[in-house]
Design an enzyme around this catalytic site. Structure first.
Site: not given
Ligand SMILES: *Cc1c(COP(=O)(O)O)cnc(C)c1O
Length: 494
Positions: A108-110, A113
């Site tokens: 989920f960091k995408d 980011l």
């Protein structure tokens, strides 16, 4: 819109400056001075992800040129995501799984980011900053790769990532050390994520070091979830998930939902809390922890106590004892009393804990799951419902099962799914009963694919052929030194 600091409310800066600085000089985190509202949700159901992202982000990033912001959003949330709608909502039993892992690095960091580099680029332009930016990032596994992917070969920016050598999954590590791009630097450190994060924070608060960097034409910034450039983009998918349910008629207008989030640094769930403050109809935010259960203790007893051993679990991105973003929640529940926040945070740093009294934490529910429960959840949900979860998502699912049993609350519920199961293949394969003994990671992934009929994502399968580009290791005391080597800055440090 202006931003202030959780530890000093006299501070007032523009959104672009908050993005560039990352963290406030007083050690506090930036928060918007007012919370914009979104109403008439019914009218927004036809928006696609990008349109909704613009609606929300433009309310928080008011000094970024609108046309540039729009372009950035279109670029970030486009072909790099393998799902057309960017996120995917899947119904499993009577719950809705919000899959946030269809970006380039499968976590989920995408979601944030992929846009942060663009936001930073625009923010620098807005402020006429001509220095080279050095992004410093501590990672528990997923942030590092997502940040590297986002910042690789972006002109005018260098990125250094520090990860706990023994605290990440094999795939996570491979993703990072094979990273291409002349401007990237990856270091494994001796110690755990909290050590890495503390090390990075220490560098940020070192005025002398900053001056030296300045002299060499560098400014430091952060890609960690304390940056508002990460927090704000994460609000979008909670609205998107809600609108999706509304559009499908799964919920009625104004109907409240619960949101369950597997939590580490408290960034993802905090974004949901912002959503609630902005008018998203939320009943309860369910904060799910693994065995590093500082947060569930906090919500149940009002004491935040990090004086315990960090446990390495199968959900490494949640192996955290110091949840940085909780400081922002404190700011709100302490009625924006900056002095009180400062006291608590200093207490945490000096004594390892703080207590809050007579505070209403009704919006939240906190619980945790043990390793065995995670294993069983992955197995049961796969066997009974044919849905394959990664260990982080399974923590959330399991905590929600227990919540249901205990409270009988049948409010419709969204569970945030934060990583592809293939990022944590061994644990997932073991859980569903595959024999992984003495098999290499890629063999395991192949067997997982054969058993489940779900294809190994291309970016993970291809890691096998990739060359290792980064072979750096250091003690946590030496982070500054190794950073200087990377930046070719000659000064010696004590
Ligand atoms: C980072 C991460 C989390 C925890 O999110 P926070 O914002 O740090 O609370 C959960 N699951 C996965 C897969 C992650 O990468």
């Amino acid at each position: 819109m202006k931003y202030t600091s959780t530890r000093d409310k006299t501070l007032s800066i523009l959104p672009s400056q908050a993005i560039i600085q990352g963290i406030s000089k007083d050690g506090g985190l930036f928060v918007p001075k007012t919370i914009p509202k979104i109403d008439n949700l019914m009218e927004l159901t036809e928006m696609d992800y990008r349109q909704l992202a613009y609606l929300i982000m433009s309310k928080f990033f008011t000094d970024l040129e609108p046309s540039l912001l729009r372009e950035a959003i279109n670029e970030a949330y486009g072909e790099k995501f393998s799902h057309r709608e960017i996120v995917n909502l899947v119904k499993v039993k009577d719950r809705y799984i919000l899959e946030l892992f269809h970006g380039p690095t499968y976590a989920f960091k995408d979601m944030a980011l992929s846009i942060l580099p663009h936001l930073l680029r625009i923010a620098l332009k807005t402020n006429n900053v001509n220095k080279e930016v050095v992004i410093l990032t501590a990672t528990s596994g997923d942030t590092g790769k997502a940040a590297l992917e986002g910042f690789a070969d972006v002109e005018g920016i260098k990125i250094a990532v520090f990860f706990p050598e023994k605290g990440v999954s094999q795939i996570q590590k491979l993703q990072m050390i094979t990273q291409e791009g002349e401007n990237t630097f990856v270091v494994g450190i001796e110690g755990n994520f909290d050590d890495a994060q503390t090390g990075v924070k220490t560098i940020f608060n070192d005025i002398k070091f900053k001056e030296i960097m300045d002299k060499h034409g560098y400014i430091l910034s952060s890609a960690n979830s304390i940056n508002v450039g990460r927090l704000i983009p994460q609000i979008v998918y909670y609205f998107y998930g809600y609108l999706n349910l509304l559009k499908q008629g799964e919920i009625g207008e104004g109907e409240k939902i619960n949101i369950v989030v597997p939590t580490g640094n408290f960034g993802n769930i905090l974004a949901a809390y912002y959503g609630k403050m902005m008018g998203l109809p939320v009943n309860r935010l369910i904060c799910a922890s693994n065995e590093n259960n500082v947060l569930s203790d906090f919500f149940n007893r009002g004491v935040y106590d990090r004086r315990r051993e960090l446990i390495l679990t199968s959900s490494p991105s949640m192996d955290i004892l110091i949840s940085s973003n909780l400081e922002r929640l404190l700011f709100y529940i302490l009625n924006e009393d900056d002095g009180a926040v400062k006291d608590k945070m200093e207490g945490l740093s000096k004594n390892g804990f703080y207590r809050i009294e007579n505070i209403n934490l009704e919006d939240f529910y906190g619980d945790y799951s043990r390793e065995e429960e995670v294993t069983n959840t992955i197995k049961d949900v796969f066997n009974h419902d044919g849905y394959l979860m990664d260990p982080h998502t399974a923590v959330a699912y399991s905590v929600y099962d227990k919540y249901r049993l205990r409270t009988k609350d049948d409010t419709k519920t969204i569970i945030a799914a934060t990583a592809s199961p293939f990022k944590f293949g061994k644990k997932v394969a073991d859980s569903i009963g595959l024999n992984t003994y003495e098999k290499d990671e890629f063999q395991i992934l192949k067997e997982l694919e054969d058993r489940t009929g779900i294809k190994v994502p291309e970016g993970i399968a291809s890691l096998r052929e990739k060359k290792v580009k980064h072979n750096n290791y250091c003690r946590k005391e030496d982070m500054k030194k190794i950073l200087c080597k990377f930046l070719k800055v000659g000064e010696a440090f004590d």
